[in-house]
Each structure stands twice: as structure tokens, then as C-alpha cells.
Design an enzyme around this catalytic site. Structure first.
Site, PDB file in Angstrom:
ATOM      1  N   LYS A   1       0.885  -1.087   0.079  1.00  0.00           N
ATOM      2  CA  LYS A   1       0.013   0.039  -0.104  1.00  0.00           C
ATOM      3  C   LYS A   1       0.896   1.248   0.085  1.00  0.00           C
ATOM      4  O   LYS A   1       0.352   2.456  -0.537  1.00  0.00           O
ATOM      5  CB  LYS A   1      -0.980   0.214   1.124  1.00  0.00           C
TER       6      LYS A   1
ATOM      7  N   GLU B   1      -2.895   6.334   7.933  1.00  0.00           N
ATOM      8  CA  GLU B   1      -3.835   7.218   6.928  1.00  0.00           C
ATOM      9  C   GLU B   1      -4.855   7.949   7.785  1.00  0.00           C
ATOM     10  O   GLU B   1      -5.630   7.599   8.601  1.00  0.00           O
ATOM     11  CB  GLU B   1      -4.352   6.075   6.116  1.00  0.00           C
TER      12      GLU B   1
ATOM     13  N   HIS C   1     -14.493  -3.093   8.613  1.00  0.00           N
ATOM     14  CA  HIS C   1     -13.976  -2.934   7.334  1.00  0.00           C
ATOM     15  C   HIS C   1     -14.078  -4.068   6.225  1.00  0.00           C
ATOM     16  O   HIS C   1     -13.134  -4.163   5.172  1.00  0.00           O
ATOM     17  CB  HIS C   1     -12.220  -2.574   7.651  1.00  0.00           C
TER      18      HIS C   1
ATOM     19  N   ARG D   1      -6.574  -8.480  -9.211  1.00  0.00           N
ATOM     20  CA  ARG D   1      -7.217  -9.829  -9.552  1.00  0.00           C
ATOM     21  C   ARG D   1      -8.777  -9.328  -9.368  1.00  0.00           C
ATOM     22  O   ARG D   1      -9.066  -8.264  -9.550  1.00  0.00           O
ATOM     23  CB  ARG D   1      -7.237 -10.621  -8.136  1.00  0.00           C
TER      24      ARG D   1
END
Length: 642
Positions: free
Chosen positions: A116, A200, A235, A297
Site C-alpha cells: 500500500k 492514513e 472494514h 485480481r
């Protein structure tokens, strides 16, 4: 075109790939572990190969065994599905080195977007907006805490190699940071073998919007519009839809163009998804949408895109992997109608969504109403080794309201037993007023808290209908599927005539005695033809009953129990399912407070915290880090403080 294909996966995605491959005339090879010897994908494939024991790390994550199986069976290509090895660049390279075709993104793209922090730096350089945060190499707790303080709370701690909601924690205050970081790193190391994290900024009214992109080996890249995956719990996506509610044409055009730019930055080939986070506090605006990550994917939720575009994404994958150009140009793609998907899981919402394992003795999915992507069948086993998803339910409608109503009705008519499911929870979510108006963000489920959790207590109609079924069984009768709203036996005269004059909760008199979920009931029945808002079916010695809201109750003849359900009021903390102990945070004799985390159990790819039920002292401890424990093993006993 590829002539033979090995699917390096299991469950519903393996079945999904087999279906398209068969339609294209492609021979399929399935691989399976010990636990999946009788799985649906094994039944459906043209050829099967056993690749190891039940744990994924000894079977589905063994790339060498999978490649050997492909070579032994003469398969030309390997499709990884999603999860497992689908985003493993080393495996993709090994497939190519073995002379096989890899049906997926290139190793270059996988590596570029797999971490990430690196992906965000790459996207920023390509002019793609990213959320503020910390992507640095210094992973000391002190530096991470300082960066979080600088960004400002709330923040998200996210595993660099993460995905699927794993290795992710929201932190609302500096005082909570250390514990959240430790838990996040532990889960990341367990799930991905990499405990590095990034920080973040947490968006307070976030929408999760993603764009399906597709590239070929000839330099063509298109988008297939957006999906909204904002309805999440911890999440993890619960319900997904396409297109996104409240998305204007201008914002859609800008967002999708940004997604294509992101894909071009890594010369993308195959099916991929660019995930964005949107600040929806003022609606969906292009200047308030930021890149989060790319999934290199096929996505779990790809069917909603297929439904609104008329495209078979698996077919596109196979054609692109065979060297063909994309079947359609951008101008040939358009949105038609609305599609919505719910993930049906083997889990018990009434018990904190703990996964539920066991044999699917009764399985009724609404396949006549909508598209169902399932990897199980009636009689199959749900084990603790893999993700607990039973099926994906996908509804299509001319507009959003129609699609939602179709899916809600389907969830209500889903019946699974004795394995528990989230069907009733899904139906509640789909009926939520804010969801219906499109006023959604990723915190909606958490804000509703227990309001979306179905009542675990059985309705009176279920108790009565079950008692009527038990009464029939006691006389040797086998009750007919009693039709919605009416109970009757195979014999109009017996056994019901003997039950006339009974009434529920009436004065003491002969009654049908039943057990239901650990509770004992004495039920009086007034008439065999009483209208009932419940259904009844027989399942061996058990009578199943429900009220078409997704809940199913198993009822048996009473064995003299006094009633009541197990609790932890005696301080005993039992393993809710088979799993591995990942952390023990107390020792015998320690003083603990109510709600304090004592032991962490990892099962079905998730961490489950066992906490103190009340203030007290650790009187008994039977948990060791790394140990495998069976379901209901006594891990900790807390004694009340004197």
C-alpha cells in the site's frame, strides 16, 4: 484459446470459473485439500488433484504443488481466483517459468500495487490523488505514534501488505494507539507474513467507491464503471452495488478516467479494481475522492458489474490471457439497470458474528429469484479452515429500489440449519432507512449497533409451529411441508384431534413439550388448522421452523431440561470455535477488569478477543501462544474479586 485450465482456488469462485470455462469449451482441473474432498468445486471439475492437508498453508498456498498438479494433468493455464495466491508475484513468475499461462495481472503490476505504501507513492507520481498519511520506512512504535499525532485523530492503521479488512484498525485517540498498533501488527504478520503498517487519515463520512478496470496485452485499458462497497462491518464488505447511488455523470466520468490513468501507470493487464475513499459529507464530488489501493485480481463483488454491463469478466480474463484483445471498446460499454450483492456468511450475529461451523443439514437458497454464486450444497461441511462465506446473492433491477427489494426478499427466504448465518442481518441492513435513501457511509452498520442484529428469541409462531411438528412426529406421522401460514399433518384426523383445547401460555394442562436453542417450552395447541405466520419442515429428528426473515430454529422433543442458555456468568471463557491462540495477555492470579482482553484466538482468518466478563482474578489459564484449541475448550476462568 486456452484449452485446459487449472483453478488454484476453492469454494464459490472456483465454481464460478468452472461455469464460464465449461461454456467456452475449456477443460477444467480442480485442486483440493483434505477438508474439501467432497466440496462442490471438486464435484464440478473435469479432473481433480489432491494437494495436501486442510490448512491453507499446506495446500492452497503451496504454489509448488499447484504447478505440479497443472503439469501432471496437462493443464495449459492456471487461474488463481481471488485470495490465496492470486496476488503473489513469485507464484505468477513460477507459473510462467513452468511454461504455463497465468490468468491474472503481470508480476510487475502485482508488485507495484501489492504494498500500500509503494502503491500510493506511485499513484501520487502519476497524478492520482491519495489520502494524507504516513508511508515511511521507520516502523518503530514511537515514529508511527508521532506520525499519527501529526495527521490528527481519528486515523487508520493499515497493514502495508493487507487487504479484506485484515490488519486494519481505527484509532480515535492517542491513548488507544499502542494497543491498536500491536493488534494490527500481530494480525498482519499472521495473515500476510509482513507486519509493516502505514498511517492514513480517517475520513469521518467515508464512502468506499471502486472502479473495475481491464487491460489486455495490446495496450488497451477500459473501465466498466463503479461499484459502491460502503456498507461494511469491521472494514469488511457486507453489501455491494453498482452503480454507486448519488453518483453524477460528471463525477463518474472523472473518477473512471482517474482509474484508467492509475491502471496505465503500471501497464495493467487483466481484471483489476482501483479502490477509492470518498468524503461523502457533501455528496460525491470528484475533488473529495482519493486513491486507496488497487486489487490486482478479480473481486468478490464482480457479479454486480457483470449484471449492469452484460459482460462475463471471467471470459474476458481467459481471452486476454490467451492473447486476444479486449472484447469491447470503451464506447461500447454502458450501464444498464442496477445490481446489488449480499455476502451470505456462516456466522452468528447474535454472538458477535462469530463464525459458525458444521454440516449444512438444511440449505435453501433463493436460486429461483436471483443469481446465486455458491460453493456449497446441502450436506456439505463448513469448516474452520477457510473463509466462512456460503454464497453470494445478487439481485438485478431496472432501478435501485427494485434491486434492493428483490435482494431483501431473497435474504428473508434463505433458510440454513444448523449452521447459523447472517441472512436476517442482511435483510435488516437492506431495510435500513438510510441505506434505502442512499445516505450511506462505511460507519453506518457500526452506528446502528444492535439495531441491525436480529432478535435471537424465537417468535411465538415458531414455537407453536414447532410444537405441532413435534406432536406429529411423536405419533409416527410425518408432517407435510405445512405451507406458508398453515400447519397440517399427512392425516387430517391425527394427531391433531388429541390436541384440541390447548393454548399457548394457558393454564396448566397437557401440552407439547419442546426444546429450542437450549430453552424448554410447554406449548398448548387449540386446533390443527390454526393460521400460523411460520413455516415448518422436518430434518431427521429435528423440526425446523421460521418466519421468513432469514432466521431458522431447530426444535426437538423436550428431554426434561429446565431451560436456560449457557453464559459466562461463572467466569468460564470457552473457545467459540477451533482456532489458534495468538496472544495471552494475563497470568494466573492477575487482577482483571470487565471488558479487559485476556486471550486472542485466530480462526477463519480473523482475530477474536476473549474479554473478562466481570471484575475479578484469573483463577485458571489453559491458553498458550501458538496452541491449537478445539471448540468450547476452557481457556480462562475468572473468579469474582472478594
Amino acid at each position: 484459446m486456452i484449452a485446459s485450465l487449472l483453478i488454484a482456488n476453492r469454494g464459490e469462485i472456483a465454481c464460478r470459473i468452472i461455469r464460464t470455462a465449461r461454456a467456452m469449451g475449456i477443460r477444467t482441473v480442480a485442486v483440493y485439500s483434505d477438508a474439501d474432498a467432497k466440496a462442490l468445486h471438486v464435484r464440478q471439475a473435469d479432473e481433480v488433484v489432491h494437494i495436501g492437508p486442510s490448512p491453507a498453508r499446506e495446500s492452497y498456498l503451496r504454489g509448488d504443488k499447484i504447478i505440479a498438479a497443472a503439469l501432471a494433468t496437462g493443464a495449459e493455464a492456471i487461474h488463481p481466483g481471488y485470495g490465496f495466491l492470486s496476488e503473489n508475484a513469485e507464484f505468477a513468475e513460477a507459473v510462467a517459468a513452468a511454461g504455463l499461462i497465468w490468468v491474472g495481472a503481470t508480476p510487475h503490476s502485482i508488485r507495484a500495487m501489492g504494498l500500500k505504501d509503494a502503491a500510493k507513492k506511485l499513484m501520487a507520481d502519476a497524478g492520482v490523488p491519495v489520502t494524507p498519511g504516513y508511508l515511511g520506512e521507520d516502523q518503530t512504535p514511537e515514529r508511527l505514534r508521532a506520525e499519527a499525532d501529526g495527521v490528527g485523530y481519528p486515523v487508520l492503521i493499515k497493514a502495508v501488505a493487507g487487504g479484506g479488512g485484515k490488519g486494519m484498525r481505527r484509532v480515535d485517540a492517542a491513548a488507544d494507539f499502542a494497543d491498536a498498533l500491536a493488534s494490527c501488527k500481530r494480525e498482519a504478520a499472521s495473515s500476510f507474513g509482513d507486519d509493516r503498517v502505514l498511517i492514513e487519515k480517517y475520513i469521518t463520512a467515508p464512502r468506499h467507491i471502486e472502479v473495475q478496470v481491464f487491460g489486455d496485452t495490446h495496450g488497451n485499458i477500459v473501465h466498466l464503471f463503479e461499484r459502491d462497497c460502503s456498507l461494511q462491518r469491521r472494514h469488511q464488505k457486507v453489501i455491494e452495488e453498482a452503480p454507486a447511488p448519488g453518483m453524477s455523470e460528471d463525477t463518474r466520468a472523472a473518477l473512471c478516467e482517474t482509474a484508467v490513468r492509475a491502471a496505465r501507470a503500471v501497464d495493467y493487464v487483466g481484471a483489476g479494481t482501483i479502490e477509492f475513499i470518498a468524503d461523502a459529507s457533501e455528496g460525491l464530488r470528484a475533488d473529495r475522492i482519493w486513491f486507496m489501493e488497487m486489487n490486482t485480481r478479480l473481486q468478490v463483488e464482480h457479479p454486480v458489474t457483470e449484471e449492469i454491463t452484460g459482460v462475463d469478466l471471467v471470459e474476458w480474463q481467459l481471452r486476454v490471457a490467451s492473447g486476444e484483445t479486449l472484447p469491447k471498446r470503451q464506447e461500447e460499454l454502458s450501464i444498464n439497470g442496477w445490481a446489488i450483492e449480499a455476502r451470505l456468511y456462516a456466522e452468528d450475529p447474535a454472538k458477535g458474528f462469530l463464525p459458525s461451523v458444521g454440516r449444512l443439514e438444511h440449505l435453501m437458497l433463493p436460486e429461483n429469484r436471483l443469481r446465486v454464486e455458491a460453493g456449497v450444497y446441502e450436506g456439505a461441511e463448513v469448516t474452520a479452515f477457510y473463509d466462512p462465506m456460503i454464497a453470494k446473492l445478487i439481485a438485478k433491477g431496472g432501478d435501485r429500489d427494485t434491486a434492493i427489494e428483490e435482494l431483501r426478499t431473497a435474504c428473508c427466504h434463505t433458510a440454513v440449519w444448523p449452521v447459523r448465518t447472517n441472512a436476517a442481518f442482511l435483510a435488516q441492513c437492506l431495510a435500513d432507512p438510510d441505506f434505502l435513501t442512499g445516505s450511506i457511509d462505511t460507519g453506518l452498520i457500526n452506528r446502528r449497533d444492535k439495531a441491525l442484529i436480529p432478535d435471537s428469541a424465537p417468535p411465538e409462531a415458531v414455537i407453536k409451529a414447532g410444537a405441532m411438528g413435534i406432536a406429529a412426529a411423536a405419533t409416527g406421522e410425518r408432517p407435510v411441508q405445512v405451507g406458508w401460514g398453515l400447519a397440517r399433518s399427512t392425516n387430517a384426523d391425527e394427531p391433531w384431534q388429541a390436541l384440541f383445547g390447548f393454548r399457548l401460555s394457558g393454564p396448566a394442562q397437557p401440552a407439547v413439550r419442546i426444546d429450542l436453542d437450549g430453552m424448554a417450552y410447554a406449548v398448548a395447541i387449540t386446533s390443527p388448522w390454526d393460521p400460523l405466520d411460520a413455516w415448518v419442515e422436518t430434518a431427521g429428528e429435528v423440526i425446523l421452523s421460521g418466519v421468513n426473515d432469514g432466521r431458522v430454529f431447530g426444535i426437538t422433543a423436550s428431554r426434561g431440561r429446565s431451560g436456560g442458555s449457557a453464559t459466562n456468568s461463572d467466569g468460564a471463557l470457552l473457545a467459540p470455535m477451533p482456532g489458534r491462540i495468538t496472544a495471552v495477555e494475563v497470568a494466573p492470579g492477575d487482577t482483571v477488569t470487565k471488558g479487559q482482553r485476556l486471550v486472542t484466538l485466530e480462526a477463519m482468518k480473523m482475530e477474536h478477543a476473549l474479554t473478562a466478563p466481570f471484575d475479578g482474578v484469573v483463577a485458571e489459564l489453559n491458553a498458550n501462544p501458538g496452541a491449537q484449541v478445539p471448540v468450547e475448550a476452557l481457556l480462562v476462568r475468572v473468579a469474582a474479586a472478594e
